[in-house]
Design an enzyme around this catalytic site. Structure first.
Site, PDB file in Angstrom:
ATOM      1  N   HIS A  34       0.854  -1.191   0.000  1.00 30.99           N
ATOM      2  CA  HIS A  34       0.000   0.000   0.000  1.00 30.99           C
ATOM      3  C   HIS A  34       0.891   1.243   0.000  1.00 30.99           C
ATOM      4  O   HIS A  34       1.796   1.379   0.823  1.00 30.99           O
ATOM      5  CB  HIS A  34      -0.920  -0.003   1.222  1.00 30.99           C
ATOM      6  N   ASP A  36       0.970   5.277   0.063  1.00 31.24           N
ATOM      7  CA  ASP A  36       0.204   6.481   0.427  1.00 31.24           C
ATOM      8  C   ASP A  36       0.834   7.740  -0.156  1.00 31.24           C
ATOM      9  O   ASP A  36       1.974   8.083   0.168  1.00 31.24           O
ATOM     10  CB  ASP A  36       0.134   6.617   1.948  1.00 31.24           C
ATOM     11  N   MET A  38       0.540  11.746  -0.421  1.00 28.55           N
ATOM     12  CA  MET A  38      -0.061  12.938   0.201  1.00 28.55           C
ATOM     13  C   MET A  38       0.621  14.186  -0.345  1.00 28.55           C
ATOM     14  O   MET A  38       1.843  14.191  -0.556  1.00 28.55           O
ATOM     15  CB  MET A  38       0.082  12.875   1.720  1.00 28.55           C
ATOM     16  N   HIS A  67      -2.730   4.838  -3.154  1.00 27.31           N
ATOM     17  CA  HIS A  67      -3.826   5.629  -2.587  1.00 27.31           C
ATOM     18  C   HIS A  67      -3.460   7.100  -2.725  1.00 27.31           C
ATOM     19  O   HIS A  67      -2.572   7.597  -2.028  1.00 27.31           O
ATOM     20  CB  HIS A  67      -4.029   5.224  -1.119  1.00 27.31           C
ATOM     21  N   MET A  69      -3.952  10.777  -2.104  1.00 26.48           N
ATOM     22  CA  MET A  69      -4.543  11.830  -1.270  1.00 26.48           C
ATOM     23  C   MET A  69      -4.025  13.157  -1.784  1.00 26.48           C
ATOM     24  O   MET A  69      -3.278  13.884  -1.124  1.00 26.48           O
ATOM     25  CB  MET A  69      -4.182  11.600   0.205  1.00 26.48           C
ATOM     26  N   GLY A 143      -3.957  11.574   6.462  1.00 21.34           N
ATOM     27  CA  GLY A 143      -2.906  12.568   6.590  1.00 21.34           C
ATOM     28  C   GLY A 143      -1.715  12.096   7.396  1.00 21.34           C
ATOM     29  O   GLY A 143      -0.598  12.529   7.148  1.00 21.34           O
ATOM     30  N   PHE A 144      -1.944  11.190   8.333  1.00 21.62           N
ATOM     31  CA  PHE A 144      -0.862  10.739   9.198  1.00 21.62           C
ATOM     32  C   PHE A 144      -1.041   9.266   9.551  1.00 21.62           C
ATOM     33  O   PHE A 144      -2.164   8.801   9.711  1.00 21.62           O
ATOM     34  CB  PHE A 144      -0.812  11.555  10.495  1.00 21.62           C
ATOM     35  N   GLY A 177      -6.616   2.345   8.320  1.00 20.15           N
ATOM     36  CA  GLY A 177      -6.520   3.257   9.454  1.00 20.15           C
ATOM     37  C   GLY A 177      -6.673   2.546  10.785  1.00 20.15           C
ATOM     38  O   GLY A 177      -7.767   2.092  11.126  1.00 20.15           O
ATOM     39  N   GLY A 178      -5.593   2.398  11.507  1.00 16.76           N
ATOM     40  CA  GLY A 178      -5.660   1.802  12.838  1.00 16.76           C
ATOM     41  C   GLY A 178      -5.938   0.317  12.854  1.00 16.76           C
ATOM     42  O   GLY A 178      -6.347  -0.234  13.888  1.00 16.76           O
ATOM     43  N   GLY A 198      -0.160  -0.231   8.746  1.00 13.43           N
ATOM     44  CA  GLY A 198       1.140   0.417   8.664  1.00 13.43           C
ATOM     45  C   GLY A 198       2.003   0.121   9.861  1.00 13.43           C
ATOM     46  O   GLY A 198       2.793  -0.821   9.877  1.00 13.43           O
TER      47      GLY A 198
END
Length: 223
Positions: A34, A36, A38, A67, A69, A143-144, A177-178, A198
Site C-alpha cells: 500500500h 500512500d 499525500m 492511494h 490523497m 494525513g498521518f 486506518g488503525g 502500517g
C-alpha cells in the site's frame, strides 16, 4: 469464505531501507504493497511520488496499491501507472469528474478505486459502480500514520458491502486506518476483505509473525 488480503502501508516503513522493507513484507506474506501519496494540500502532509513507486517496483512481484490523497488527481494518474502501480484509488472530493478520473485509471491499464473519509457520504458510488475494482473506507482521517481506528467506520463498511453484493461485481472492499491484530476480525465481520496496516506491521520486529497473527484472526471467522 472471502479471500482476504493484507496490504502493509509503506508510510510506516524505514525509508532509508525501502527496497529491503518491501521485499521483507512480501516475503512475510503481504498480498499488496500500500502506497500512500499525500500532497500537503488535500491532506496536511507530504509523502512520496511516482519516482519512489518506480524505485520499489523491481523489488516486489505483488501488486502496488496506490492511494492518492492529492488534489487534483488526473494529472498524476498516468505518472503512477507508468511507475508500476497496479491499483490506483482517489477521493471523490479531489476530482471534478469522478467518472472521468476512474476511466483514466482504467485506460492506463490499472484497476480503479474510490476512497471515502470518515465524513464522506457514500452517494458518490451511485453511478460509478461499473468502473470500480476497489472501494477503500478510511477508518481514520487521512494525513498521518499511527492513528486509532474510528469504530463508526464499521457501519460504513457494512453499508458498502451491501452495495457491492447488490451490484454482483467483484470489487475489493479495503479498510485503512488503525488496523491491528486485535480489530482486524471486526472489520472483516463488517464486510471488508482487504486490510491496510502500517505501524501494526512495520513497527514490529517480525513482520511475518504479525501478518500470520492477522490471518489467524481472519481464519477464526470461518468457525
Amino acid at each position: 469464505m472471502p479471500t482476504y488480503r493484507i496490504a502493509p502501508s509503506i508510510l510506516s516503513a524505514d525509508f532509508a531501507r525501502l527496497g529491503e522493507e518491501v521485499r521483507n513484507v512480501a516475503a512475510a506474506g503481504a498480498d499488496f504493497i500500500h502506497f500512500d501519496v499525500m500532497d500537503n494540500h488535500y491532506v496536511p502532509n507530504l509523502t512520496i511520488g511516482p519516482m519512489i513507486c518506480e524505485a520499489i517496483r523491481p523489488h516486489v512481484q505483488i501488486p502496488i496499491d496506490v492511494h492518492l490523497m492529492v488534489r487534483p488527481v488526473d494529472r498524476i494518474i498516468p505518472d503512477f501507472a507508468k511507475a508500476g502501480a497496479n491499483l490506483i484509488s482517489f477521493h471523490p472530493e479531489a476530482s471534478d469528474h469522478i467518472d472521468r478520473s476512474l476511466q483514466l485509471i482504467r485506460d492506463q491499464g490499472c484497476k480503479a478505486g474510490l476512497v471515502f473519509n470518515p465524513g464522506t457520504p457514500l452517494h458518490y458510488l451511485d453511478h460509478v459502480m461499473d468502473k470500480l475494482d476497489l472501494i477503500l473506507i478510511m477508518s481514520v482521517n487521512p494525513g498521518f500514520g499511527g492513528q486509532s481506528f474510528i469504530p463508526e467506520a464499521l457501519k460504513k463498511i457494512a453499508a458498502v458491502r451491501q452495495r457491492i453484493d447488490a451490484s454482483g461485481r467483484d470489487i475489493h472492499l479495503e479498510v485503512d486506518g488503525g488496523i491491528k491484530i486485535d480489530n482486524i476480525a471486526q472489520a472483516a465481520k463488517a464486510g471488508a476483505d482487504t486490510f491496510v496496516a502500517g505501524s501494526a506491521i512495520f513497527g514490529q520486529p517480525d513482520y511475518k509473525a504479525v501478518i500470520d497473527a492477522m490471518r489467524a484472526k481472519l481464519a477464526g471467522l470461518a468457525g
